[in-house]
Write an enzyme that holds these catalytic residues in place. Structure first.
Site: not given
Length: 839
Positions: A674-675, A678, A736, A740
């Protein structure tokens, strides 16, 4: 006799009677060919093969018997081998480690086996989580992240209570600060004197002048230098009032720092008593910029200090607030014995206090509206072009607005910056040190200047007084803490203050997080855990690179730039490498002094030291430091540093160390993915490999990306919460949601690569029938298990993250591998005909 006879095949002919050899044979008359053949004297050419067939027919049964025997022998050998293998074959290897047993128990207790995983996977995985993890009264929502953070505070509390020797000075200071926080007897004995002493240094009276404790007070003659006090509030306690100011890395050049101004950002510089993340009232454009640059998974729910309790109307909330502020001021009036000194009766004084509370509430509402009315959603493109101004340009602009609003302009901004930097070693160059101010923030600053120019000084003093006293007083006496709690419970449903020990553990962790981390850090981390995390992150990066390579919507040049950004992406894992080195912690906290008898002063001293360090680093280059303390249950992607930060508490159960790689990758792996994603979502795509906000995607790639994001916006906007009769905002949560989905796909690909390289993993007890892919998806779904009240769900809808059940549902619905792993029929809820995929 018959030489050969047969009914179907060729035969020699009729029976021949043979005479003695000496007898002369009887020669029949000549006949034609047919007669000769019929009488047996002529033989057809084909009859020779018949002779051979007759020979083989004799051998055929024997050959058949041989073949059958051989087949039986082969079958016997195979059966014997299989039998032998069956006897000696070991049963499937089952993981019996404590980690596997714990993970198996957690999964089993959370799951609702009656639910159909292809229809409602979240119910299937998390249906019984709430009954096994009852929500404490201190939280409106409770999940794995809250659960872990509470345990971290408990561990911190126990460490700070424990007698230890040979610890660095900063660790001992953390213990002393905890003792000062826990010593409620001393806090009660000191009363409000610490707050009044701080007010004096800020240029504020012991209680608001507006109360008019004497009957002959002349409001029109009162003077108050509000700007001087605002400067002192910022430099002495680290708090923004009326003006927001910060130093941040330049969006277009991450190696240098810039000045940023706007609406107030740090409105509470002290730790929360509710172990929650600080959140300002309403939208703030300065915060929007900072949140834009530093994205987090934001696991801990943030609670607005304004009430969101659905069944309490605005008038009742206003009444609760006014009564609270009146009670707060009355305590300070009593502390100064103003009742006995006043010429007014006690009833008249109380009426004045109530009137003062009304006046403050009106002023507070007016200023809040200045912020909220001028806070708008900033488009992605606007972030790339944040205006910069000299201080004189800002002054000129705000002066024109003040005069247009019939106010009297006064020099504000240069004086403010000079006052802030007077406590540092930095000298500003007002010609070259330009200030970043977004358009909505500039509008706020202009209207705020107009407001203060027309507001009586006594009202400005009242506003600043209550703002400052409100955040300090709760850290003093039991009486004040109880008063805060009563007001809080009246405006926040289903939530109470945690035990004092956890509050104090949170306070120390918030103010001295690195010192606390030193005390609870695992010395084996570098040799055991960190290498595993490095391997996982490398595999996740490789997976993303592979997915990018398959993406048809990216052109080749953008792909190459993406590969470079992935390679350059840095990771901060666990805790800083220097943390356990001798002398480093003392250097980090140089200048901080702690007195176990002075809790409020301890926090103020820490804020003063931090403020000076931030101001002093303005001329220094960015050293890409940690974005958070190692004890925070969270994970960060810092756009301007192209860095992900993974605190050490995220590298423990329930996110890692789960016994099997399939579980670890389904939980922590998806968080890290997820990070990483980003860096390439709708925000991250604007920052290049060096963390600079510069265009690095081609126009065609951006256009294709934007078109593909509409699928996510539509998909998540369909998710519906019947409790609130509202839908998720697919546009607000887009970044987000992309992260995900990307994180899930990267983690699954990384797991498959990992298992191919390392070999098959053992089975999980009680889940022996499940494949590693199924366990991966179970672990991912379990990551988002939790229980929520109606109020917390309402807060979730205001957040940039989707509610947790939809975070699990959305990514899995878009995963073709999930549908295959669980054999979901096409068209079922978890195997829709249309999927949204970017990476």
């Amino acid at each position: 006799m018959n030489a050969w006879s047969g009914e179907d095949g060729d035969v020699m002919g009729p029976t021949v009677a043979r005479a003695a050899s000496s007898a002369k044979p009887n020669t029949p008359p000549l006949k034609n060919g047919n007669d000769l053949r019929e009488s047996g004297y002529l033989i057809a050419v084909g009859s020779r093969t018949s002779r051979f067939r007759r020979k083989y027919k004799k051998r055929l049964p024997f050959i058949v018997i041989i073949i059958i025997f051989i087949l039986l022998l082969i079958a016997f050998i195979i059966i014997t081998i299989l039998y032998a293998l069956a006897i000696h074959r070991k049963p499937p290897k089952i993981c019996r480690s404590p980690e596997c047993l714990r993970s198996a128990a957690n999964l089993a207790l959370s799951m609702d086996m009656t639910a159909n995983p292809c229809e409602n996977f979240y119910q299937y995985v998390c249906g019984n989580w709430g009954s096994d993890h009852p929500r404490p009264d201190a939280y409106r929502s409770y999940d794995w992240f809250r659960d872990k953070q509470t345990k971290v505070y408990t561990i911190v509390r126990d460490f700070l209570n424990r007698n230890t020797s040979h610890q660095p000075k900063a660790v001992q200071q953390a213990k002393d600060m905890f003792l000062g926080c826990m010593n409620t007897e001393t806090l009660d004995k000191r009363g409000l004197k610490p707050v009044i002493a701080v007010l004096e240094t800020l240029g504020l009276p012991p209680f608001p002048t507006f109360i008019n404790a004497t009957e002959d007070f002349d409001y029109s003659a009162y003077t108050f230098d509000w700007l001087d006090t605002v400067i002192k509030v910022k430099t002495q306690i680290g708090m923004d009032v009326l003006i927001g100011f910060d130093i941040f890395t330049d969006p277009k050049n991450s190696s240098v720092y810039r000045l940023i101004m706007g609406s107030p950002e740090t409105t509470n510089p002290f730790p929360s008593t509710h172990t929650e993340r600080k959140r300002h009232n309403g939208r703030r454009n300065l915060k929007d910029l900072i949140n834009f640059i530093t994205k987090t998974t934001d696991f801990l729910y943030k609670i607005d200090r304004r009430s969101d309790k659905a069944d309490v109307d605005e008038e009742k909330i206003a009444h609760i607030h006014k009564i609270f502020y009146a009670e707060l001021m009355k305590l300070f009036v009593l502390e100064e014995d103003a009742v006995n000194k006043s010429k007014l009766t006690e009833l008249e004084l109380d009426q004045n206090i109530i009137h003062t509370a009304d006046e403050y509430y009106e002023a507070s509402t007016d200023i809040y509206e200045l912020e909220s009315d001028n806070s708008t959603d900033i488009d992605d493109e606007d972030f790339q072009n944040i205006p910069e101004y000299t201080v004189d340009e800002i002054q000129s602009h705000t002066d024109s607005v003040v005069e247009n609003n019939n106010g009297t302009a006064s020099p504000i901004w240069k004086r403010y910056l000079e006052g802030i930097f007077n406590v540092s070693n930095t000298v500003l160059d007002f010609e070259n040190d330009k200030i970043l101010v977004s358009e909505p923030d500039l509008k706020y600053m202009s209207l705020m200047a107009a407001y203060v120019s027309k507001t009586p000084p006594v009202v400005l003093e009242l506003y600043i007084w209550i703002k400052v006293v409100e955040v300090m007083s709760i850290h003093t006496t039991t009486e004040l803490r109880d008063m805060f709690q009563r007001a809080y419970e009246q405006t926040h449903a289903h939530e109470t203050i945690p035990p004092r020990s956890l509050q104090c553990a949170n306070a120390v962790n918030d103010m001295l997080g690195m010192a606390v981390s030193y005390g609870i850090a695992d010395p084996h981390f570098f040799n055991v855990t960190k290498p595993k995390i490095i391997t996982m992150i490398d595999e996740l990066k490789n997976s993303l690179a592979h997915l990018v390579g398959q993406a048809r919507w990216m052109d080749d040049n953008t792909k190459v730039a993406t590969y470079q950004k992935i390679i350059e992406m840095k990771t901060l894992i666990g805790f800083p490498d220097w943390l356990l080195e001798d002398g480093k912690l003392e250097e980090y906290y140089e200048g901080i002094e702690i007195d176990p008898e002075k809790h409020l002063e301890n926090m103020i001293n820490i804020n003063q030291v931090k403020t000076k360090k931030v101001l002093n680093k303005f001329r220094e280059g960015n050293n890409f430091t940690w974005a958070t303390d190692p004890t925070e249950v969270n994970a960060y992607h810092t756009f301007q540093e192209n860095t992900i930060t993974v605190p050490m508490v995220m590298l423990q159960h329930p996110f890692f160390d789960l016994g099997l790689d399939s579980l670890n990758y389904g939980s922590l792996g998806t968080v890290l993915g997820h990070e990483i994603t980003h860096g390439f979502d709708n925000f991250g795509r604007q920052f290049d490999k060096n963390g600079n906000m510069l265009p690095w995607w081609s126009n065609n790639t951006i256009s294709s990306f934007v078109n593909m994001t509409r699928c996510f916006v539509d998909q998540y906007s369909e998710y519906y919460l019947p409790e609130l009769d509202e839908h998720v905002d697919g546009k607000k949560t887009l970044g987000e949601n992309i992260a995900d989905n990307g994180g899930l796909r990267e983690a699954l690909a990384a797991l498959k690569h990992h298992l191919r390289k390392r070999g098959p993993e053992p089975k999980l007890p009680g889940f022996e029938h499940m494949t590693p892919e199924q366990l991966f998806f179970l672990s991912y779904g379990n990551l988002w298990c939790g229980v929520s009240t109606r109020d917390s769900l309402k807060s979730d809808l205001e957040d940039e993250h989707s509610p947790q059940m939809f975070r699990a549902r959305g990514a899995l619905q878009n995963s073709e591998e999930f549908a295959r792993a669980w054999h979901c029929p096409p068209g079922s809820a978890m195997n829709p005909h249309k999927r949204c995929v970017i990476f």
